[in-house]
Write an enzyme that holds these catalytic residues in place. Structure first.
Site, PDB file in Angstrom:
ATOM      1  N   TRP A 144      -3.796   0.745  -0.254  1.00 51.92           N
ATOM      2  CA  TRP A 144      -3.709  -0.484  -1.057  1.00 51.92           C
ATOM      3  C   TRP A 144      -3.170  -1.623  -0.193  1.00 51.92           C
ATOM      4  CZ3 TRP A 144      -1.064  -0.742  -6.562  1.00 51.92           C
ATOM      5  CH2 TRP A 144      -1.385  -1.953  -7.175  1.00 51.92           C
ATOM      6  N   CYS A 145      -3.845  -2.769  -0.253  1.00 52.70           N
ATOM      7  CA  CYS A 145      -3.372  -4.017   0.349  1.00 52.70           C
ATOM      8  C   CYS A 145      -3.062  -3.817   1.835  1.00 52.70           C
ATOM      9  CB  CYS A 145      -2.170  -4.529  -0.437  1.00 52.70           C
ATOM     10  SG  CYS A 145      -1.697  -6.228  -0.054  1.00 52.70           S
TER      11      CYS A 145
END
Length: 583
Positions: A315-316
């Site tokens: 994520w991210c």
């Protein structure tokens, strides 16, 4: 400001404006406040200079603003004043909940206050649009102007907010006393309280999926979660969360835990819990997160499970790290252990980073680097403030009104509890990340960066990949994240979820909320993809599960114990690294 400025003199107006802005920004930590005031003042000073060079245009704008203000006074006192052509009653933007109380429309005094504020807001935005600046400085001007406008809303002040006044009268002043108490408590914490923090406890009712830390080093703890199915895929699943936030955004309460969901789908789930660094870790760099983090985790997982291949989720910033690790592993010919990679809201091309760009330029990065030479870390509170400023009405001013003016305590909300639990960033990591990626955008350039001793090339990555972006993402704009699909050489799936950076990802199927798009045409840009994509109601989680199962290998009996003879349980999940809070 003791006397109003001369509105025919733009220098006086801008000076008064900057003085007021200094007060607005001054409520934050001194170093950040000074940086914000500097950026804001430089932008508006350029507007003043241009106005002096072309005073006629400035005078026309000021004359229209003053005439519109006269119209408001005329309506308030039923005085017939000649109207400005094309001007009608202003209304808040759709979705703006600040003026929802009926008094803003039914009480003529509050209606005038609202209209005056909306008029001033419109004029400030027009003046910032009038500025002849390069794209970078124009964006800064517009961002800080919007922030200033939001800060100066009449809803943020007790005597001009009808709800606050009514609450004070009904409670005989107790609401104001409660607000003062809340303000003093938050001042001691150095941040705004966004949720009832007493309602959550890590390992009890949040971040509580059953498992154990089975390995740890200076960079991370590796958690293995207990299976909930009799059979599991023979390919374990490694989750790589962002290194600048804590992992339990993926393991909130059972009903919205992505970790629990993944375990329930028959996966042996491992997760990296990054260390929350302090000053002693200032020399930690990007490569350390790859070698001692992701690459080491894959080795440990394979030794524990005897799996030849594993799937990965990120994520991210975790996705940017995973991409870097994959590129390193391809360069070193050790990539065959990764069967698939999933990326949530991950930026690889940093040519357009959205609103975050106002905080990132050569001058600001250099200034911050000079400060970090002394402190060794970028405080998590600074990062948290920057993200909050992007959605200031939702993440700053609404709590100022609720907590301090109305004297109310915020309701329990797990995502906001996580949001109030930030992490630090080591000085070297900060420089690597900001300079190589945001400023110079080297990650997408073949062999422009060397990581872990080898030049990297994203086009060498042939790993089947699933990209999930969200349409209202202000942190990682979806059209920028879409570029990742055009960088890799392997099979690619792209899905676009509704909502933003957090809510668009944490969208469990049981709630059947929102929608997502999939199946668009790849290779011809983001707009063409969306135009050809199909919209589906509900969560994208099930779509991802179906995609992952095709890469899941075969089913085997679920493990009866966590870890192995070599990698014994260190402590129960969620482990101790994640519990280190910034005071």
């Amino acid at each position: 400001m003791s006397t109003p400025p001369n509105f025919t003199n733009p220098e006086e107006v801008i000076k008064a404006f900057n003085e007021q802005a200094s007060e607005v920004f001054g409520g934050f930590a001194s170093s950040q406040a000074q940086e914000m005031v500097k950026e804001f003042s430089q932008a508006w000073n350029s507007v003043a200079s241009q106005a002096m060079e072309n005073p006629q245009e400035w005078l026309q704008m000021m004359a229209q603003y003053q005439q519109e203000q006269l119209n408001l006074w005329g309506k308030l006192f039923n005085v017939n004043i000649e109207a400005v052509p094309g001007i009608s009653k202003l209304e808040p933007e759709r979705g703006d909940r600040r003026f929802s109380d009926k008094e803003w429309n039914e009480n003529p005094i509050f209606d005038y206050i609202k209209q005056s504020y909306l008029l001033a807001s419109k004029s400030l935005n027009q003046w910032s649009e009038y500025a002849h600046l390069d794209d970078e400085n124009k964006k800064k001007l517009e961002f800080y102007t919007k922030y200033f406008i939001d800060a100066m809303s009449p809803t943020n002040f007790a005597v001009t907010n009808p709800e606050v006044m009514r609450e004070a009268v009904d409670s005989k002043g107790q609401s104001l006393l409660n607000g003062l108490r809340n303000l003093l408590e938050d001042m001691s914490k150095g941040r705004i309280t966004m949720t009832d923090e007493s309602a959550f406890e890590l390992g009890k009712n949040i971040g509580a999926s059953e498992g154990a830390v089975v390995y740890q080093n200076r960079m991370m703890q590796l958690i293995q979660y207990k299976p909930t199915t009799e059979k599991v895929s023979d390919r374990p699943l490694l989750i790589v969360p962002p290194s600048i936030n804590k992992f339990y955004i993926l393991d909130l309460q059972p009903a919205n835990s992505f970790v629990k969901y993944s375990v329930d789908q028959g996966n042996t789930v491992f997760l990296i819990s990054w260390i929350n660094p302090d000053e002693s870790m200032k020399d930690i760099c990007w490569d350390d997160y790859l070698e001692d983090g992701i690459i080491q985790a894959t080795k440990v997982i394979q030794e524990i499970t005897s799996a030849k291949k594993l799937n990965t989720v990120s994520w991210c910033v975790g996705g940017t790290l995973l991409t870097s690790a994959l590129a390193v592993m391809h360069a070193k010919k050790i990539h065959t252990s990764i069967a698939s990679a999933t990326f949530f809201t991950t930026m690889l091309d940093f040519s357009d980073v959205g609103d975050l760009s106002v905080f990132i330029d050569e001058g600001q990065v250099a200034q911050r680097e000079a400060q970090l030479k002394q402190s060794g870390i970028l405080p998590g509170k600074d990062l948290s403030l920057a993200f909050s400023m992007i959605r200031a009405n939702d993440l700053i001013w609404s709590y100022v009104v609720n907590n301090y003016l109305k004297g109310q305590n915020p309701a329990p909300f797990d995502i906001l509890y996580w949001n109030s639990d930030p992490t630090n960033l080591p000085a070297n990591m900060y420089s690597d990340y900001l300079r190589n990626l945001y400023l110079e955008n080297k990650l997408i350039k073949s062999n422009a960066l060397e990581m872990c001793g080898v030049p990297i090339d994203l086009t060498s990555i042939k790993t089947p990949s699933y990209f999930l972006s969200t349409i209202d993402d202000h942190i990682a704009p979806w059209k920028s994240t879409f570029t990742g699909t055009e960088l890799f050489s392997g099979n690619i799936e792209f899905v676009l979820g509704a909502s933003g950076h957090i809510a668009g990802v944490i969208n469990p199927p049981a709630k059947n909320k929102r929608n997502y798009w999939h199946g668009g045409e790849l290779g011809k840009g983001a707009d063409q993809w969306l135009e050809t994509a199909k919209s589906e109601k509900g969560s994208w989680w099930n779509h991802w599960t179906a995609w992952l199962k095709k890469r899941g290998g075969t089913e085997v009996d679920a493990p009866t114990a966590l870890g192995s003879d070599k990698y014994k349980e260190v402590e129960a999940a969620p482990g101790s690294y994640v519990k280190k809070r910034i005071v």
